[in-house]
Design a protein around this motif. Structure first.
Motif, PDB file in Angstrom:
ATOM      1  N   TYR A  29      32.551  39.137  38.303  1.00 26.54           N
ATOM      2  CA  TYR A  29      32.849  38.906  39.832  1.00 26.54           C
ATOM      3  C   TYR A  29      34.327  39.401  40.145  1.00 26.54           C
ATOM      4  O   TYR A  29      35.193  39.071  39.338  1.00 26.54           O
ATOM      5  CB  TYR A  29      32.572  37.542  40.243  1.00 26.54           C
ATOM      6  N   SER A  30      34.522  39.828  41.316  1.00 31.06           N
ATOM      7  CA  SER A  30      35.953  40.026  41.806  1.00 31.06           C
ATOM      8  C   SER A  30      36.180  38.811  42.791  1.00 31.06           C
ATOM      9  O   SER A  30      35.391  38.461  43.876  1.00 31.06           O
ATOM     10  CB  SER A  30      36.225  41.230  42.754  1.00 31.06           C
TER      11      SER A  30
ATOM     12  N   MET B  52      39.775  40.253  54.391  1.00 32.10           N
ATOM     13  CA  MET B  52      38.740  41.016  53.434  1.00 32.10           C
ATOM     14  C   MET B  52      37.798  41.794  53.890  1.00 32.10           C
ATOM     15  O   MET B  52      37.108  41.409  55.137  1.00 32.10           O
ATOM     16  CB  MET B  52      38.150  39.866  52.533  1.00 32.10           C
TER      17      MET B  52
ATOM     18  N   THR C 177      32.038  40.229  45.495  1.00 35.08           N
ATOM     19  CA  THR C 177      33.236  39.635  45.800  1.00 35.08           C
ATOM     20  C   THR C 177      33.100  38.285  46.323  1.00 35.08           C
ATOM     21  O   THR C 177      32.068  38.051  47.262  1.00 35.08           O
ATOM     22  CB  THR C 177      33.861  40.624  46.953  1.00 35.08           C
TER      23      THR C 177
END
Length: 824
Positions: free
Chosen positions: A722-723, A740, A699
């Motif tokens: 990827y995020s 997050m 992430t």
């Protein structure tokens, strides 16, 4: 002092080697032997006649023969040494003769052996050394040898300029002896009178008091008009005290003044002070920096005549460090002091006739009008900006003042020597201009890099959807190629402004030249020959090899263009430069240290002297329009300066140009083993890192204020697996970060509005200290790291491609994983 006679010389003289040897008689002469023989025979004849006895006469003859033989035998067994001793020279007298306190004497024989010398000779020469092989400085031994040859030939030889260490000597060589078999060498010290030191010593002693009692006030003044020493009579009149210990260095001109009638008086004595007459005695008229002796005596009370007043003012003006001159009513020079001559560029003893002779043609009229106006009655001073002949177009200020009571003088001119000030102003202006252009170039490059990052990223993403042969593939490649050319131009701008990102390595200059030599041969063409020479003992340097290759290529291309169309030879040399050699160079910009030098020389037409100081300026070029950007040499200069090096250009029209680069030798904490045959330490090979994958998982938080760059980077990283969460500025990045649960890597621009990247990262690290960070920026990494005090951050310079972004992200994640494992 005791004279010394060498034992070997005495022994040689005792064996009869010279005139001092003993004279040993060898017997009677031939005449004496004939006469004696005749007398013997006559005696025998008379004896025989008287006795008529032959036996008796024969016996008498035999007895005489036996007696003579016995005498001869005794003479051979016991030689007569008394005569020899009487004939030998008296060496005690010779020793006494050469005993001097101020002359060193040595005696040598024809065989070149030292016979005798006094102790002063041994003291000066460091022992009993045989002339002419003495420890003399320079070519003294050869000159003394020639003097010895002249003495053998002509009877006398001289040398007037010899030195043994700091002792100056003169030598005289004479041939002597009954048979002219000896040389006498005399050495005398040369007394060099320091007149200033002698006067200084005498003025402080009885001689100064004697002058004072006679009414003479004396002072020794240096070239700047500062007091060095004075007798008590001068100090009492000028200062009111007799102790000069704390008055040394005072301005003598301030102690004197001219009264209304033109008389010279001491300033401290007021308006009713008795006038004095001053004599100025230069101790070395040929040396403008030599001190001056001033002698003052009381003058009879009465108005001073015009000539005396002018003499006084000239004496005072000569003591002042300012440029001053006197001009009469007709506009002619009467006097100028040395400071005025230096400022105006006038040679010593060659005073021009008119002030207009000093200025350019356009300024002659205004200067003459101003002098005429002030000489006719206007006494208020005025300033005039003029340009001096032979000193360029830089104006200087001349002040014109009308004066009265100074004899024929009507105008006083003042000119300040501003050459050093002008030079410093030029340097400051040039530095300010370079700094301003550098900041502009850095800012333009930063903004341009953002645009190029978006262009290159978009091209990379489109190329992923097109294959060779598609209708749009070639167009996309053309766009990407031109974007890379633009990126190269921005790198030149950053190099000039010293804001580029360098990747320094420990390397050897010959290795860099070897890597680029094949490309150079192709660039030079058939008409230019390439010659490479490497010196021994080169030290390793720390520099970016790619940028150093760019430096060599730029210099080589400029050299090739300078040698066209006829061609020539391009020479590249490397050699070591020690700290001692740097000191001998006398360059005030280079600190003394060990350097490795790289010199690039050509045989072209050279660079004119008026253009040479401008060659490193940005956008300055002598090439035709469209054939040069003017950034080549400025880029070279920026790269070398950013690498802590120095570059100098040397050129003479018609003889070619050479650029010499000095890079400091890199010193490591532990000395590496030397490279065989080179004398230089071995350079450890840089570790080879494996190429990172362009795919990954995790992430990422992407913070970028440029929409195009953020969009391209998001698409590229999402495609790589990827995020990605994005934010357009620092505050929004903090909000996204707070919401997050997991952030593997923060990718942020450095310079952003309201809140920059480092401030945002510090706030994030306060919550998660182990957070991994990758900064990206169009500015140089070195420049940013000076203002970013954050540990364990990676850096990606703009512009970058999609592949470079993916590799940088993968490398940052790997480094973070290694840190976690090491901490665990």
């Amino acid at each position: 002092m005791t004279a010394t006679t060498l034992p070997s010389a005495d022994a040689e003289l005792g064996r009869g080697a010279g005139p001092a040897a003993a004279l040993v008689p060898s017997g009677l002469s031939r005449f004496d032997r004939t006469l004696l023989g005749g007398l013997v025979l006559l005696s025998v004849g008379l004896l025989f006649w008287a006795t008529r006895d032959a036996v008796l006469a024969a016996g008498f003859l035999a007895g005489l023969a036996i007696a003579a033989g016995g005498v001869l035998l005794l003479r051979r067994v016991f030689p007569a040494v008394g005569a020899s001793e009487a004939a030998a020279p008296d060496w005690t007298m010779l020793r006494q003769a050469v005993d001097h306190d101020d002359v060193a004497i040595a005696v040598t024989d024809r065989a070149g052996r030292l016979v005798c010398a006094n102790d002063l000779f041994a003291t000066w020469m460091g022992g009993f050394v045989t002339p002419p092989g003495l420890p003399l400085d320079g070519r003294g031994a050869e000159a003394l040898k020639n003097a010895g040859r002249a003495a053998w030939r002509d009877g006398e030889g001289r040398v007037d300029d010899l030195k043994v260490g700091a002792l100056p000597l003169r030598a005289q060589v004479n041939r002597t002896g009954q048979a002219d078999d000896y040389l006498v060498w005399r050495f005398a010290a040369i007394d060099r009178l320091d007149l200033a030191s002698e006067i200084l010593r005498h003025l402080e002693g009885p001689a100064g008091r004697t002058l004072g009692q006679a009414g003479v006030m004396a002072a020794l003044v240096n070239a700047e008009g500062r007091l060095r020493v004075a007798n008590q009579a001068f100090l009492l009149r000028a200062l009111g005290e007799s102790d000069a210990s704390h008055y040394a260095g005072r301005d003598v001109a301030a102690m004197l003044r001219l009264d209304d009638s033109g008389g010279l008086t001491f300033a401290r004595e007021g308006d009713r002070a008795p006038p004095v007459r001053m004599l100025q005695i230069p101790l070395a008229p040929a040396d403008p920096a030599a001190p001056v002796l001033l002698a003052l005596i009381d003058e009879e009370v009465g108005p001073a005549d015009r000539g005396t007043a002018q003499t006084y003012i000239e004496t005072l003006l000569s003591l002042l460090p300012f440029g001053l001159a006197l001009v009469d009513r007709d506009g002619r020079f009467l006097y100028m002091n040395r400071a005025f001559g230096r400022a105006a560029g006038v040679a010593d003893g060659r005073m021009p006739r008119y002030p207009g002779d000093l200025v350019v043609g356009e300024d002659k009229g205004p200067l003459a009008d101003m002098i005429r106006r002030h000489s006719s009655g206007q006494q208020v001073g005025g300033d005039l900006s003029i340009r001096l002949v032979g000193q360029g177009d830089d104006p200087v200020s001349m002040r014109v003042v009308g004066v009265r009571g100074l004899g024929e003088a009507a105008v006083l001119l003042s000119l300040k020597d501003s050459s050093e000030e002008t030079r410093l102003k030029r340097q400051v202006a040039q530095q300010s201009k370079m700094q301003a252009v550098g900041q502009l170039a850095g800012g333009v490059a930063h903004d341009f890099n953002n645009i190029l990052t978006a262009v290159l990223g978009s091209c990379d993403l489109m190329l992923m959807r097109h294959t060779p042969g598609d209708s749009d593939y070639d167009d996309i490649q053309h766009i990407r190629s031109n974007a890379n050319r633009a990126a190269s131009l921005t790198r030149q701008l950053l190099a000039f402004s010293r804001q580029q990102t360098l990747r320094p390595q420990i390397l050897q200059l010959p290795d860099v030249i070897s890597e680029v030599s094949h490309l150079l041969r192709r660039l030079m063409g058939d008409t230019v020959q390439l010659a490479v020479h490497h010196g021994r003992g080169l030290g390793a340097v720390r520099a970016d090899p790619v940028q150093l290759e760019q430096v060599i290529i730029n210099l080589a291309v400029n050299a090739r263009d300078a040698m066209m169309p006829g061609g020539g030879t391009l020479t590249i040399e490397t050699y070591p430069v020690s700290a001692a050699e740097v000191r001998q160079m006398g360059n005030e910009f280079m600190p003394p240290a060990d350097y490795s030098a790289l010199k690039v020389s050509d045989t072209g037409a050279g660079i004119p002297a008026d253009i040479l100081p401008k060659i490193f300026e940005p956008f300055f070029t002598t090439k035709d329009v469209g054939k040069g950007t003017g950034l080549g040499l400025s880029t070279v200069y920026g790269i070398i300066k950013q690498s802590a090096g120095f570059i100098f250009a040397d050129s003479r029209p018609g003889e070619g140009t050479s650029f010499t680069i000095y890079l400091p030798v890199h010193r490591t904490a532990g000395a590496a083993p030397a490279i065989p045959g080179s004398g230089a330490p071995a350079v450890p090979a840089a570790p080879i890192r494996a190429k990172k994958s362009q795919w990954g998982t995790g992430t990422l938080l992407l913070v970028e204020d440029e929409d195009m760059v953020r969009a391209v980077a998001e698409r590229a990283l999402t495609r790589a697996g990827y995020s990605v969460v994005t934010a357009s500025q620092g505050e929004e990045g903090l909000e996204r970060f707070a919401g997050m649960d997991k952030v593997d890597l923060v990718i942020s621009d450095v310079v952003m509005p309201t809140m920059d990247g480092p401030t945002m990262v510090r706030a994030m690290r306060a919550r998660r200290p182990a957070l991994s960070v990758l900064f990206m920026s169009g500015y140089a990494e070195e420049q940013l790291r000076q203002s970013i005090d954050i540990d364990h951050v990676a850096f990606l310079p703009k512009p970058f491609s999609v592949a470079q972004l993916a590799e940088a992200v993968s490398a940052a994640l790997d480094d973070a994983a290694h840190r976690v494992s090491d901490d665990g």
